[in-house]
Write an enzyme that holds these catalytic residues in place. Structure first.
Site, mmCIF file in Angstrom:
data_model
loop_
_atom_site.group_PDB
_atom_site.id
_atom_site.type_symbol
_atom_site.label_atom_id
_atom_site.label_comp_id
_atom_site.label_asym_id
_atom_site.label_seq_id
_atom_site.Cartn_x
_atom_site.Cartn_y
_atom_site.Cartn_z
ATOM 1 N N ASP A 105 -3.270 12.394 14.360
ATOM 2 C CA ASP A 105 -2.294 13.136 14.816
ATOM 3 C C ASP A 105 -1.735 12.681 16.264
ATOM 4 O O ASP A 105 -2.176 11.869 16.819
ATOM 5 C CB ASP A 105 -3.009 14.585 15.363
ATOM 6 N N LYS A 106 -0.334 13.200 16.323
ATOM 7 C CA LYS A 106 0.506 12.713 17.414
ATOM 8 C C LYS A 106 0.165 13.540 18.649
ATOM 9 O O LYS A 106 -0.268 13.138 19.765
ATOM 10 C CB LYS A 106 2.049 12.720 16.993
#
Length: 455
Positions: A105-106
Protein backbone atom coordinates in the site's frame (compact mmCIF):
# COMPACT_ATOMS: atom_id res chain seq x y z
CA UNK A 1 -22.25 -2.71 -0.41
CA UNK A 2 -21.03 0.46 -2.08
CA UNK A 3 -21.22 1.46 -5.73
CA UNK A 4 -17.44 1.06 -6.09
CA UNK A 5 -17.52 -2.47 -4.68
CA UNK A 6 -20.35 -3.41 -7.06
CA UNK A 7 -18.41 -2.00 -10.03
CA UNK A 8 -15.42 -4.14 -9.07
CA UNK A 9 -17.47 -7.32 -8.61
CA UNK A 10 -17.49 -7.44 -4.79
CA UNK A 11 -21.21 -8.01 -4.52
CA UNK A 12 -21.79 -9.71 -1.14
CA UNK A 13 -20.61 -9.98 2.46
CA UNK A 14 -19.85 -13.23 4.27
CA UNK A 15 -21.18 -11.87 7.57
CA UNK A 16 -24.60 -10.59 8.61
CA UNK A 17 -23.43 -8.31 11.43
CA UNK A 18 -24.44 -4.66 11.27
CA UNK A 19 -20.98 -3.18 10.76
CA UNK A 20 -19.28 -0.48 12.79
CA UNK A 21 -18.65 2.07 10.03
CA UNK A 22 -15.63 4.30 10.50
CA UNK A 23 -12.76 5.39 8.26
CA UNK A 24 -9.39 3.98 7.28
CA UNK A 25 -6.14 5.82 6.61
CA UNK A 26 -7.10 9.03 8.38
CA UNK A 27 -3.43 9.02 9.36
CA UNK A 28 -0.90 7.06 7.35
CA UNK A 29 0.65 5.54 10.47
CA UNK A 30 -2.72 3.90 11.21
CA UNK A 31 -2.08 1.34 8.45
CA UNK A 32 1.02 -0.82 8.96
CA UNK A 33 1.89 -3.61 6.49
CA UNK A 34 4.82 -5.86 7.40
CA UNK A 35 5.97 -8.47 4.90
CA UNK A 36 6.14 -12.08 6.08
CA UNK A 37 9.00 -14.08 4.56
CA UNK A 38 8.58 -17.59 3.12
CA UNK A 39 9.98 -18.80 6.47
CA UNK A 40 7.04 -16.95 8.14
CA UNK A 41 9.21 -14.31 9.80
CA UNK A 42 7.62 -10.85 10.07
CA UNK A 43 9.85 -8.01 8.83
CA UNK A 44 8.95 -5.61 11.60
CA UNK A 45 8.54 -1.90 10.93
CA UNK A 46 10.59 0.55 12.98
CA UNK A 47 7.74 3.05 12.78
CA UNK A 48 7.33 6.85 12.70
CA UNK A 49 10.35 7.54 14.94
CA UNK A 50 12.83 6.08 12.46
CA UNK A 51 15.45 8.35 10.88
CA UNK A 52 17.71 7.86 7.89
CA UNK A 53 20.71 8.97 9.91
CA UNK A 54 19.98 6.32 12.49
CA UNK A 55 20.54 3.61 9.89
CA UNK A 56 23.98 4.80 8.76
CA UNK A 57 25.77 2.58 11.26
CA UNK A 58 23.86 -0.55 10.25
CA UNK A 59 26.10 -3.51 9.46
CA UNK A 60 26.23 -5.05 6.00
CA UNK A 61 26.08 -8.83 6.18
CA UNK A 62 28.86 -10.32 4.12
CA UNK A 63 28.01 -12.75 1.38
CA UNK A 64 28.57 -13.47 -2.28
CA UNK A 65 26.60 -12.82 -5.42
CA UNK A 66 25.56 -10.06 -7.79
CA UNK A 67 22.47 -9.09 -5.81
CA UNK A 68 22.17 -6.86 -2.79
CA UNK A 69 19.08 -7.84 -0.80
CA UNK A 70 17.74 -5.31 1.69
CA UNK A 71 14.70 -4.25 3.70
CA UNK A 72 12.80 -1.23 2.41
CA UNK A 73 10.55 0.56 4.88
CA UNK A 74 8.25 3.17 3.36
CA UNK A 75 6.27 5.89 5.10
CA UNK A 76 3.34 6.92 2.89
CA UNK A 77 5.34 8.95 0.37
CA UNK A 78 5.46 6.51 -2.53
CA UNK A 79 4.02 3.25 -3.79
CA UNK A 80 6.44 0.38 -4.50
CA UNK A 81 7.07 1.43 -8.12
CA UNK A 82 7.60 5.07 -7.20
CA UNK A 83 9.93 4.20 -4.32
CA UNK A 84 12.16 2.00 -6.46
CA UNK A 85 12.14 4.60 -9.23
CA UNK A 86 13.27 7.23 -6.73
CA UNK A 87 16.05 4.96 -5.45
CA UNK A 88 17.18 4.09 -8.98
CA UNK A 89 17.27 7.74 -10.03
CA UNK A 90 19.22 8.71 -6.93
CA UNK A 91 21.81 6.05 -7.76
CA UNK A 92 21.85 6.78 -11.48
CA UNK A 93 20.92 3.21 -12.43
CA UNK A 94 17.97 1.65 -14.24
CA UNK A 95 14.89 0.60 -12.30
CA UNK A 96 15.02 -2.83 -13.97
CA UNK A 97 17.90 -3.70 -11.65
CA UNK A 98 15.44 -3.86 -8.74
CA UNK A 99 12.98 -6.63 -7.90
CA UNK A 100 10.59 -7.30 -5.03
CA UNK A 101 8.28 -9.99 -3.68
CA UNK A 102 5.03 -8.01 -3.59
CA UNK A 103 3.46 -4.59 -4.04
CA UNK A 104 2.49 -2.75 -0.84
CA UNK A 105 0.00 0.00 0.00
CA UNK A 106 1.03 3.63 -0.53
CA UNK A 107 -0.65 5.50 2.33
CA UNK A 108 0.82 3.29 5.05
CA UNK A 109 3.95 2.23 6.86
CA UNK A 110 5.23 -0.81 4.98
CA UNK A 111 8.19 -3.17 5.05
CA UNK A 112 9.35 -5.43 2.25
CA UNK A 113 12.38 -7.22 0.90
CA UNK A 114 13.99 -5.83 -2.27
CA UNK A 115 16.99 -6.90 -4.33
CA UNK A 116 19.27 -4.78 -6.51
CA UNK A 117 21.49 -6.27 -9.24
CA UNK A 118 25.10 -5.13 -9.14
CA UNK A 119 24.44 -2.20 -6.81
CA UNK A 120 26.97 -1.82 -4.01
CA UNK A 121 25.26 -2.07 -0.60
CA UNK A 122 27.31 0.90 0.67
CA UNK A 123 25.66 3.11 -1.96
CA UNK A 124 22.21 1.96 -0.88
CA UNK A 125 23.10 2.41 2.78
CA UNK A 126 24.14 6.02 2.22
CA UNK A 127 20.95 7.12 0.44
CA UNK A 128 18.94 9.84 2.14
CA UNK A 129 15.42 9.97 0.65
CA UNK A 130 12.53 11.32 2.70
CA UNK A 131 10.03 8.59 3.58
CA UNK A 132 12.33 5.72 2.49
CA UNK A 133 14.47 3.76 4.95
CA UNK A 134 16.87 1.02 3.82
CA UNK A 135 18.50 -1.55 6.13
CA UNK A 136 19.47 -5.24 6.59
CA UNK A 137 21.81 -5.38 3.61
CA UNK A 138 23.36 -8.62 2.40
CA UNK A 139 24.72 -10.02 -0.82
CA UNK A 140 23.02 -12.93 -2.55
CA UNK A 141 23.37 -15.07 -5.63
CA UNK A 142 19.59 -14.95 -6.10
CA UNK A 143 17.25 -11.95 -6.46
CA UNK A 144 14.05 -11.39 -4.54
CA UNK A 145 11.35 -12.61 -6.92
CA UNK A 146 7.69 -11.69 -7.30
CA UNK A 147 5.74 -13.96 -4.99
CA UNK A 148 8.76 -14.72 -2.78
CA UNK A 149 6.86 -14.17 0.48
CA UNK A 150 4.35 -15.99 2.69
CA UNK A 151 2.11 -12.99 3.11
CA UNK A 152 1.71 -9.81 5.16
CA UNK A 153 0.96 -8.86 8.75
CA UNK A 154 -1.40 -5.91 9.22
CA UNK A 155 -1.86 -3.57 12.18
CA UNK A 156 -4.70 -1.16 11.45
CA UNK A 157 -6.60 1.55 13.29
CA UNK A 158 -10.17 2.30 12.23
CA UNK A 159 -11.17 5.85 13.24
CA UNK A 160 -14.30 8.01 13.42
CA UNK A 161 -16.59 5.22 14.60
CA UNK A 162 -19.84 6.79 15.75
CA UNK A 163 -20.97 4.05 18.12
CA UNK A 164 -20.69 3.45 21.84
CA UNK A 165 -17.80 1.30 23.03
CA UNK A 166 -20.14 -1.51 24.12
CA UNK A 167 -21.88 -1.55 20.74
CA UNK A 168 -18.56 -1.66 18.88
CA UNK A 169 -17.39 -4.52 21.06
CA UNK A 170 -20.57 -6.54 20.47
CA UNK A 171 -20.57 -5.96 16.70
CA UNK A 172 -16.89 -6.88 16.41
CA UNK A 173 -17.36 -10.05 18.46
CA UNK A 174 -20.31 -11.08 16.31
CA UNK A 175 -18.33 -10.50 13.12
CA UNK A 176 -15.42 -12.53 14.48
CA UNK A 177 -17.78 -15.40 15.35
CA UNK A 178 -19.33 -15.37 11.88
CA UNK A 179 -15.92 -15.31 10.18
CA UNK A 180 -14.79 -18.27 12.27
CA UNK A 181 -17.99 -20.20 11.57
CA UNK A 182 -17.75 -19.66 7.81
CA UNK A 183 -14.04 -20.51 7.65
CA UNK A 184 -12.91 -17.05 6.55
CA UNK A 185 -14.12 -14.33 4.21
CA UNK A 186 -14.57 -14.19 0.43
CA UNK A 187 -11.10 -13.90 -1.12
CA UNK A 188 -11.99 -10.88 -3.24
CA UNK A 189 -9.35 -8.71 -4.83
CA UNK A 190 -9.60 -5.42 -2.96
CA UNK A 191 -10.20 -2.04 -4.49
CA UNK A 192 -6.46 -1.21 -4.34
CA UNK A 193 -5.99 -3.71 -7.18
CA UNK A 194 -7.97 -1.40 -9.43
CA UNK A 195 -7.39 2.02 -7.87
CA UNK A 196 -9.62 4.01 -5.54
CA UNK A 197 -9.19 7.48 -6.96
CA UNK A 198 -9.20 6.08 -10.50
CA UNK A 199 -10.65 2.52 -10.52
CA UNK A 200 -9.78 1.77 -14.13
CA UNK A 201 -6.78 -0.58 -14.20
CA UNK A 202 -9.01 -3.45 -15.32
CA UNK A 203 -10.66 -1.26 -17.98
CA UNK A 204 -7.25 -0.37 -19.43
CA UNK A 205 -6.30 -4.05 -19.31
CA UNK A 206 -9.43 -5.13 -21.18
CA UNK A 207 -8.63 -2.65 -23.95
CA UNK A 208 -5.08 -4.00 -24.17
CA UNK A 209 -6.36 -7.59 -24.39
CA UNK A 210 -8.65 -6.56 -27.25
CA UNK A 211 -5.72 -4.82 -29.03
CA UNK A 212 -7.54 -1.48 -28.72
CA UNK A 213 -4.31 0.29 -27.83
CA UNK A 214 -5.33 3.89 -28.58
CA UNK A 215 -8.44 3.48 -26.43
CA UNK A 216 -6.34 1.92 -23.66
CA UNK A 217 -3.92 4.86 -23.73
CA UNK A 218 -6.67 7.48 -23.69
CA UNK A 219 -8.38 5.72 -20.77
CA UNK A 220 -5.17 5.70 -18.76
CA UNK A 221 -4.18 9.24 -19.68
CA UNK A 222 -7.41 11.16 -20.23
CA UNK A 223 -10.14 9.61 -18.05
CA UNK A 224 -10.68 12.05 -15.16
CA UNK A 225 -12.21 11.07 -11.82
CA UNK A 226 -13.63 13.41 -9.16
CA UNK A 227 -11.32 12.24 -6.34
CA UNK A 228 -8.23 13.44 -8.21
CA UNK A 229 -6.79 16.88 -7.73
CA UNK A 230 -8.33 19.67 -9.80
CA UNK A 231 -5.08 20.13 -11.73
CA UNK A 232 -5.02 16.48 -12.75
CA UNK A 233 -8.67 16.54 -13.81
CA UNK A 234 -8.11 19.68 -15.89
CA UNK A 235 -5.07 18.17 -17.62
CA UNK A 236 -6.88 14.93 -18.42
CA UNK A 237 -9.93 16.78 -19.74
CA UNK A 238 -7.69 18.93 -21.94
CA UNK A 239 -6.10 15.81 -23.43
CA UNK A 240 -9.47 14.12 -23.93
CA UNK A 241 -10.86 17.13 -25.78
CA UNK A 242 -7.78 17.97 -27.89
CA UNK A 243 -5.56 14.86 -28.12
CA UNK A 244 -2.72 17.38 -27.97
CA UNK A 245 -0.01 15.22 -26.40
CA UNK A 246 2.66 17.93 -26.33
CA UNK A 247 0.31 20.47 -24.78
CA UNK A 248 -0.95 17.93 -22.27
CA UNK A 249 2.62 17.10 -21.26
CA UNK A 250 3.04 20.69 -20.14
CA UNK A 251 -0.23 20.63 -18.19
CA UNK A 252 0.08 17.26 -16.41
CA UNK A 253 1.29 17.65 -12.80
CA UNK A 254 4.80 16.34 -12.24
CA UNK A 255 3.48 13.86 -9.66
CA UNK A 256 1.78 11.97 -12.52
CA UNK A 257 5.12 10.56 -13.62
CA UNK A 258 3.88 7.56 -15.60
CA UNK A 259 1.41 9.63 -17.60
CA UNK A 260 4.13 12.17 -18.37
CA UNK A 261 6.48 9.42 -19.55
CA UNK A 262 3.86 8.25 -22.04
CA UNK A 263 2.95 11.78 -23.11
CA UNK A 264 6.58 12.68 -23.72
CA UNK A 265 6.88 9.74 -26.10
CA UNK A 266 3.57 10.48 -27.81
CA UNK A 267 4.58 14.12 -28.24
CA UNK A 268 7.30 12.92 -30.60
CA UNK A 269 5.64 9.80 -32.03
CA UNK A 270 1.90 10.38 -31.86
CA UNK A 271 1.01 7.10 -33.58
CA UNK A 272 3.34 4.88 -31.57
CA UNK A 273 0.95 4.02 -28.74
CA UNK A 274 2.61 0.65 -28.10
CA UNK A 275 5.95 2.40 -27.77
CA UNK A 276 4.43 4.76 -25.22
CA UNK A 277 3.13 1.85 -23.15
CA UNK A 278 6.55 0.21 -23.32
CA UNK A 279 8.02 3.28 -21.66
CA UNK A 280 6.18 2.23 -18.48
CA UNK A 281 7.73 -0.25 -16.03
CA UNK A 282 6.86 -3.80 -16.99
CA UNK A 283 5.43 -4.33 -13.50
CA UNK A 284 2.86 -1.60 -14.10
CA UNK A 285 1.90 -3.02 -17.50
CA UNK A 286 1.49 -6.48 -16.00
CA UNK A 287 -0.78 -4.99 -13.33
CA UNK A 288 -3.25 -3.91 -16.02
CA UNK A 289 -3.61 -7.56 -17.08
CA UNK A 290 -3.69 -8.78 -13.49
CA UNK A 291 -6.48 -6.29 -12.80
CA UNK A 292 -8.58 -7.89 -15.55
CA UNK A 293 -8.00 -11.34 -14.05
CA UNK A 294 -8.93 -9.94 -10.63
CA UNK A 295 -12.12 -8.36 -11.95
CA UNK A 296 -13.21 -11.60 -13.64
CA UNK A 297 -12.47 -13.52 -10.43
CA UNK A 298 -14.54 -11.12 -8.30
CA UNK A 299 -17.45 -11.27 -10.74
CA UNK A 300 -17.36 -15.06 -10.90
CA UNK A 301 -17.18 -15.45 -7.11
CA UNK A 302 -20.15 -13.10 -6.64
CA UNK A 303 -22.14 -14.97 -9.28
CA UNK A 304 -21.33 -18.26 -7.55
CA UNK A 305 -22.71 -16.88 -4.27
CA UNK A 306 -25.83 -15.36 -5.85
CA UNK A 307 -26.67 -18.62 -7.60
CA UNK A 308 -26.48 -20.56 -4.34
CA UNK A 309 -23.27 -22.51 -4.83
CA UNK A 310 -21.41 -23.27 -1.58
CA UNK A 311 -18.25 -21.38 -0.65
CA UNK A 312 -16.99 -23.86 1.93
CA UNK A 313 -17.41 -27.05 -0.09
CA UNK A 314 -17.10 -28.30 -3.67
CA UNK A 315 -19.60 -29.56 -6.23
CA UNK A 316 -18.87 -31.73 -9.28
CA UNK A 317 -17.09 -29.65 -11.92
CA UNK A 318 -15.32 -27.46 -9.38
CA UNK A 319 -11.57 -27.09 -9.25
CA UNK A 320 -9.86 -27.42 -5.86
CA UNK A 321 -6.30 -26.51 -4.90
CA UNK A 322 -4.04 -26.99 -1.89
CA UNK A 323 -4.57 -24.27 0.70
CA UNK A 324 -0.78 -23.87 0.87
CA UNK A 325 1.27 -23.15 -2.26
CA UNK A 326 -1.42 -22.82 -4.91
CA UNK A 327 0.23 -23.20 -8.33
CA UNK A 328 -0.94 -23.36 -11.97
CA UNK A 329 -0.33 -27.10 -12.18
CA UNK A 330 -1.47 -28.16 -8.72
CA UNK A 331 -5.23 -28.59 -8.95
CA UNK A 332 -7.90 -31.28 -8.91
CA UNK A 333 -11.09 -31.40 -10.96
CA UNK A 334 -13.98 -32.59 -8.77
CA UNK A 335 -16.13 -35.40 -10.16
CA UNK A 336 -19.26 -37.16 -8.92
CA UNK A 337 -17.08 -40.00 -7.70
CA UNK A 338 -14.56 -37.84 -5.80
CA UNK A 339 -16.72 -35.04 -4.38
CA UNK A 340 -17.29 -36.66 -0.95
CA UNK A 341 -13.62 -37.43 -0.43
CA UNK A 342 -12.55 -33.97 -1.59
CA UNK A 343 -15.04 -32.22 0.70
CA UNK A 344 -13.55 -34.14 3.60
CA UNK A 345 -10.14 -32.72 2.60
CA UNK A 346 -11.69 -29.24 2.43
CA UNK A 347 -13.13 -29.62 5.94
CA UNK A 348 -9.69 -30.66 7.21
CA UNK A 349 -8.17 -27.47 5.79
CA UNK A 350 -5.94 -29.14 3.21
CA UNK A 351 -7.87 -28.18 0.08
CA UNK A 352 -10.06 -25.27 -0.98
CA UNK A 353 -12.36 -24.47 -3.89
CA UNK A 354 -10.63 -22.29 -6.49
CA UNK A 355 -11.63 -20.09 -9.40
CA UNK A 356 -9.19 -19.61 -12.29
CA UNK A 357 -7.40 -16.34 -12.84
CA UNK A 358 -7.99 -16.48 -16.56
CA UNK A 359 -4.95 -16.82 -18.81
CA UNK A 360 -4.11 -18.28 -22.20
CA UNK A 361 -3.37 -21.69 -20.65
CA UNK A 362 -6.23 -21.78 -18.14
CA UNK A 363 -7.92 -25.01 -17.14
CA UNK A 364 -11.55 -24.08 -16.56
CA UNK A 365 -14.10 -25.70 -14.24
CA UNK A 366 -16.69 -27.95 -15.80
CA UNK A 367 -20.45 -28.47 -15.51
CA UNK A 368 -22.30 -25.75 -13.56
CA UNK A 369 -19.16 -24.09 -12.11
CA UNK A 370 -17.73 -23.88 -15.63
CA UNK A 371 -20.89 -22.18 -16.85
CA UNK A 372 -20.35 -19.40 -14.31
CA UNK A 373 -16.89 -18.63 -15.71
CA UNK A 374 -18.11 -18.78 -19.29
CA UNK A 375 -20.99 -16.41 -18.51
CA UNK A 376 -18.68 -13.76 -17.08
CA UNK A 377 -16.22 -14.08 -19.98
CA UNK A 378 -19.03 -13.73 -22.48
CA UNK A 379 -20.35 -10.61 -20.75
CA UNK A 380 -16.91 -8.97 -21.02
CA UNK A 381 -16.34 -10.25 -24.59
CA UNK A 382 -13.12 -11.98 -23.58
CA UNK A 383 -11.58 -15.40 -24.20
CA UNK A 384 -8.62 -17.12 -22.52
CA UNK A 385 -6.58 -16.94 -25.75
CA UNK A 386 -6.65 -13.12 -25.59
CA UNK A 387 -4.30 -13.25 -22.61
CA UNK A 388 -1.49 -14.17 -25.01
CA UNK A 389 -0.83 -10.67 -26.32
CA UNK A 390 0.84 -10.77 -29.73
CA UNK A 391 1.83 -7.09 -29.65
CA UNK A 392 2.90 -7.06 -25.98
CA UNK A 393 4.11 -10.63 -25.38
CA UNK A 394 6.05 -9.54 -22.30
CA UNK A 395 2.78 -9.10 -20.36
CA UNK A 396 1.01 -12.24 -21.57
CA UNK A 397 -0.41 -14.29 -18.72
CA UNK A 398 -0.65 -18.05 -18.55
CA UNK A 399 -3.22 -17.97 -15.75
CA UNK A 400 -3.48 -19.82 -12.44
CA UNK A 401 -5.97 -20.43 -9.62
CA UNK A 402 -7.11 -18.53 -6.55
CA UNK A 403 -8.91 -19.90 -3.52
CA UNK A 404 -12.38 -18.47 -3.09
CA UNK A 405 -12.15 -18.27 0.71
CA UNK A 406 -9.51 -16.33 2.65
CA UNK A 407 -8.24 -17.78 5.91
CA UNK A 408 -7.23 -15.16 8.50
CA UNK A 409 -4.38 -15.86 10.92
CA UNK A 410 -3.67 -14.22 14.30
CA UNK A 411 -6.82 -12.08 14.30
CA UNK A 412 -6.64 -9.85 17.39
CA UNK A 413 -8.64 -6.89 18.66
CA UNK A 414 -6.15 -4.68 20.51
CA UNK A 415 -8.02 -1.57 21.51
CA UNK A 416 -11.42 0.11 21.48
CA UNK A 417 -11.00 3.65 22.73
CA UNK A 418 -11.77 7.32 22.13
CA UNK A 419 -10.45 8.67 18.85
CA UNK A 420 -8.01 11.37 19.88
CA UNK A 421 -8.26 13.03 16.48
CA UNK A 422 -12.05 13.16 16.20
CA UNK A 423 -14.46 14.60 18.77
CA UNK A 424 -17.11 12.21 20.14
CA UNK A 425 -15.84 9.30 18.01
CA UNK A 426 -14.20 5.98 18.81
CA UNK A 427 -11.35 4.00 17.26
CA UNK A 428 -10.65 0.29 16.86
CA UNK A 429 -7.17 -1.22 16.53
CA UNK A 430 -7.02 -4.65 14.92
CA UNK A 431 -4.25 -6.91 13.63
CA UNK A 432 -4.08 -10.09 11.55
CA UNK A 433 -1.95 -11.94 9.01
CA UNK A 434 -2.96 -12.88 5.48
CA UNK A 435 -1.31 -15.07 2.84
CA UNK A 436 0.21 -13.36 -0.18
CA UNK A 437 -2.11 -11.90 -2.77
CA UNK A 438 -4.83 -11.19 -0.20
CA UNK A 439 -6.22 -7.83 0.89
CA UNK A 440 -6.67 -6.43 4.38
CA UNK A 441 -9.54 -4.23 3.17
CA UNK A 442 -11.46 -7.39 2.21
CA UNK A 443 -11.32 -8.42 5.87
CA UNK A 444 -12.06 -4.93 7.18
CA UNK A 445 -15.11 -4.48 4.94
CA UNK A 446 -16.77 -7.31 6.90
CA UNK A 447 -16.30 -5.36 10.14
CA UNK A 448 -17.02 -1.87 8.77
CA UNK A 449 -19.62 -2.33 6.01
CA UNK A 450 -19.21 1.22 4.80
CA UNK A 451 -18.33 3.05 1.60
CA UNK A 452 -14.64 2.34 0.74
CA UNK A 453 -14.37 5.80 -0.81
CA UNK A 454 -14.34 7.04 2.80
CA UNK A 455 -11.24 4.93 3.46
Amino acid sequence: MSELESILGMEFFATKSKGIGGCLRKRWEDFVVEEITPQKEIIQALGPGISTNGLKDAQITKGEGDYTVFTLERHAMYNTFEALDRIARSLGVGIKRFSYAGVKDKRAITTQRVSAWRVDPERLKNLNIKGLYLRDFNRSEEPVKLGDLWGNHFSITVREINLAESEIEEQVKQTCREIEDSGGVPNFFGYQRFGVQRPLSHLVGIKLLKSEFKDAAMLFLAKAYPLEGDDAQAARNYLRETEDFAGAFEKFPKRLNYERVMLKHLSKYSNDVLGAFRRLPRGLLVMFIHAVQSYLFNKTLSLRYKQGFPLDSAVPGDIVSPVENVSPNDYILVTDETVSEINEEIRSGKLGVSIPLIGYDSNLPENKPGELVEKILKEEELTPSMFRLQSLPEISSRGMFRLIMLNISDLKIHDIDADEYSTDSMKLTISFSLPKGSYATVVLREFMKTDPIKY
